[in-house]
Write an enzyme that holds these catalytic residues in place. Structure first.
Site, PDB file in Angstrom:
ATOM      1  N   CYS A   1       3.963   3.561   8.510  1.00  0.00           N
ATOM      2  CA  CYS A   1       4.087   4.806   7.761  1.00  0.00           C
ATOM      3  C   CYS A   1       5.009   5.790   8.485  1.00  0.00           C
ATOM      4  CB  CYS A   1       2.721   5.446   7.557  1.00  0.00           C
ATOM      5  SG  CYS A   1       2.801   7.003   6.631  1.00  0.00           S
TER       6      CYS A   1
ATOM      7  N   PRO B   1       0.834  -1.202   0.000  1.00  0.00           N
ATOM      8  CA  PRO B   1       0.000   0.000   0.000  1.00  0.00           C
ATOM      9  C   PRO B   1       0.864   1.245   0.000  1.00  0.00           C
ATOM     10  CG  PRO B   1       0.071  -0.970   2.198  1.00  0.00           C
ATOM     11  CD  PRO B   1       0.801  -1.915   1.291  1.00  0.00           C
ATOM     12  N   MET B   2       0.589   2.164  -0.927  1.00  0.00           N
ATOM     13  CA  MET B   2       1.355   3.416  -1.013  1.00  0.00           C
ATOM     14  C   MET B   2       0.386   4.561  -1.269  1.00  0.00           C
ATOM     15  SD  MET B   2       4.664   2.188  -3.277  1.00  0.00           S
ATOM     16  CE  MET B   2       3.695   1.213  -4.447  1.00  0.00           C
TER      17      MET B   2
ATOM     18  N   ASP C   1      13.591  -3.194  -0.884  1.00  0.00           N
ATOM     19  CA  ASP C   1      14.640  -3.402  -1.886  1.00  0.00           C
ATOM     20  C   ASP C   1      14.384  -4.616  -2.769  1.00  0.00           C
ATOM     21  OD1 ASP C   1      15.842  -1.227  -0.681  1.00  0.00           O
ATOM     22  OD2 ASP C   1      17.255  -2.421   0.491  1.00  0.00           O
TER      23      ASP C   1
ATOM     24  N   ASN D   1       9.570  -7.119   2.988  1.00  0.00           N
ATOM     25  CA  ASN D   1       9.400  -5.927   2.163  1.00  0.00           C
ATOM     26  C   ASN D   1      10.652  -5.059   2.257  1.00  0.00           C
ATOM     27  OD1 ASN D   1       7.627  -2.845   2.593  1.00  0.00           O
ATOM     28  ND2 ASN D   1       8.103  -3.788   0.650  1.00  0.00           N
TER      29      ASN D   1
ATOM     30  N   LYS E   1       1.224  -4.219   9.038  1.00  0.00           N
ATOM     31  CA  LYS E   1       2.451  -3.842   8.328  1.00  0.00           C
ATOM     32  C   LYS E   1       3.256  -2.929   9.236  1.00  0.00           C
ATOM     33  CE  LYS E   1       4.297  -2.254   3.904  1.00  0.00           C
ATOM     34  NZ  LYS E   1       5.230  -1.197   4.327  1.00  0.00           N
TER      35      LYS E   1
ATOM     36  N   GLN F   1      -6.369  -0.995   4.554  1.00  0.00           N
ATOM     37  CA  GLN F   1      -5.405  -0.636   5.596  1.00  0.00           C
ATOM     38  C   GLN F   1      -5.887   0.570   6.389  1.00  0.00           C
ATOM     39  OE1 GLN F   1      -1.321   1.236   5.172  1.00  0.00           O
ATOM     40  NE2 GLN F   1      -0.702  -0.872   5.601  1.00  0.00           N
TER      41      GLN F   1
END
Length: 347
Positions: free
Chosen positions: A101, A16-17, A203, A201, A140, A70
Site C-alpha cells: 500500500c 484488495p482495494m 495494467d 499485478n 502482496k 489482508q
C-alpha cells in the site's frame, strides 16, 4: 501448495482495494469469474482491539472462497496474534500481508510499502506471522520504494525463506503510486527466481493482457485491481479469451445499469451502512466509475454526485436509457471515453 495454485490452474485474483472490495463487490466479481478474493486491508491492531468497524471489513460469504484477509502492520508478533484472532472469528483460507500500500497514512505507521525500505523488519514480520498463523500466509508487495531502490528480487527471496506460500507483485514502485507503467520485467524476473508462486499485478484490463503475461512470464496467476472497478466483467472476458482466443462482446448499457442497481441494492441491505443515505453517499464514486466509456457519461456523473436513494438511481437509469435511445447523448461518448483514466481512483 495452495489448492488454487496447483500447476494445472491459473487463477484470477481480485486485488484488495480499500473502499472498493467490500463483501458485496467481492461477491459480484466472484460471480463474474474471479477465482480468489482478498478483503480490504485491515490493521492488525484494529483486530486485536476487536474494533467493530475493522471486523466489518473482514466480513465475507462462503461463495467468495478461497478468500484471504489482508493485514497491515509492522510488529510481527502482534500481527501473528491478529492472524490467530481473525482466523478464530472468520476462518479465512489464508492471511495476506500488505507490503504494497502506497497511501501516506499507512506508510506513516510503518506499514504497507514502507517496509520495502527495511528488509530485516519486513522479514521479521513475515516470519513471525507465518509461525503464528493457523492458515497459510501470502504477501502482496510492490517492486520497490522508488526507481533507485527496486529490490523486489531480494524481498521475494526473503519472503520465500520466511515461509510465505505465494507472492502477488504490483509492478510499480511506491513512488509511482498508480502512474506510469507496471514493470513486468521485474515481475517476470521474480517469478523465475523463486519456487513459490508469483501472482502478477498491474495494467491488466482484458483477456489479451492476461494471456500475454501468462505467455511471456512464469507467473502462476494474475491479480486484477483498478480495471475491475469500472469493468468487473473483465474476469468473465479474460476466462473466455483464455479458453477461446476470442473477446466477448462488451456488456450493453442496459446490462451496465442493471449491475449498478444490483450493486447498490446489495450495498443497502449489507451491514456496512447505518441507513440508505449513508450507503448512497458511499456508492456515488462507485457509480461514477461504472460510467467510463458510456455515452452521456459526463451527464451521468453530474447526477451521481448527488444521488441519495435507490429510487432516484432507478429514475436516472430509466431517463438515461430513454434519452440514449433517442440519440441525445451520442455526442458525449468520446468525452466519456477520454475521461476513463480519471475514474480509476487509487485505493
Amino acid at each position: 501448495m495452495l489448492p488454487w495454485l496447483q500447476p494445472d490452474r491459473f487463477p484470477l485474483y481480485l486485488a484488495p482495494m480499500a473502499g472498493v472490495t467490500d463483501t458485496v463487490f467481492r461477491g459480484l466479481c466472484k460471480e463474474l469469474g474471479a477465482d480468489v478474493t482478498v478483503t480490504e486491508f485491515v490493521s492488525a491492531e484494529g483486530i486485536l482491539q476487536a474494533d467493530e468497524r475493522t471486523r466489518k471489513y473482514t466480513d465475507f460469504d462462503e461463495p467468495q472462497r478461497p478468500l484471504g484477509v489482508q493485514l497491515f502492520g509492522a510488529d510481527g508478533k502482534r500481527m501473528g496474534e491478529a492472524a490467530r484472532k481473525i482466523t478464530d472469528w472468520k476462518r479465512p483460507d489464508f492471511i495476506d500481508i500488505n507490503f504494497g500500500c502506497p497511501v501516506n497514512k499507512v506508510v506513516a505507521k510503518n506499514g504497507g510499502s514502507s517496509l520495502l525500505k527495511d528488509c530485516p523488519l519486513l522479514t521479521n514480520v513475515a516470519s513471525e506471522l507465518v509461525k503464528a498463523s493457523p492458515v497459510p500466509v501470502t504477501a502482496k508487495m510492490r517492486i520497490g520504494w522508488d526507481s533507485e531502490n527496486v529490490n523486489a528480487l531480494d524481498v521475494c527471496r526473503r519472503l520465500e525463506d520466511a515461509g510465505i506460500q505465494a507472492i502477488a507483485i504490483h509492478g510499480r514502485t511506491r513512488a509511482q503510486g498508480y502512474t506510469g507503467l507496471a514493470n513486468w520485467d521485474v515481475i517476470g524476473m521474480c517469478a523465475e527466481a523463486v519456487k513459490i508462486p508469483v501472482i502478477g499485478n498491474g495494467d491488466i484490463a482484458s483477456g489479451h493482457d492476461v494471456e500475454r503475461r501468462r505467455r511471456e512470464t512464469k507467473v502462476r496467476g494474475i491479480m486484477i485491481g483498478r480495471a475491475a472497478m469500472g469493468n468487473p466483467w473483465v474476469f468473465r472476458e479474460a476466462k473466455h479469451y483464455l479458453g477461446t482466443g476470442e473477446h466477448l462482446s462488451p456488456v450493453t448499457m442496459e446490462q451496465r445499469f442493471e449491475f449498478m442497481l444490483r450493486h447498490t441494492r446489495l450495498a443497502l441491505v449489507s451491514n456496512r451502512y447505518k441507513d440508505e443515505i449513508s450507503a448512497m453517499r458511499s456508492m456515488r464514486n462507485r457509480l461514477m466509475t461504472y460510467t467510463a466509456g458510456l455515452p452521456g457519461g459526463k451527464h451521468l456523473r453530474a447526477k451521481f454526485c448527488h444521488v441519495s436513494s435507490v429510487a432516484e438511481l432507478e429514475d436516472i437509469a430509466a431517463e438515461h436509457l430513454a434519452a440514449t435511445s433517442r440519440g441525445s447523448h451520442v455526442a458525449d461518448a468520446n468525452a466519456s471515453t477520454s475521461e476513463e483514466g480519471e475514474l480509476l481512483v487509487a485505493a
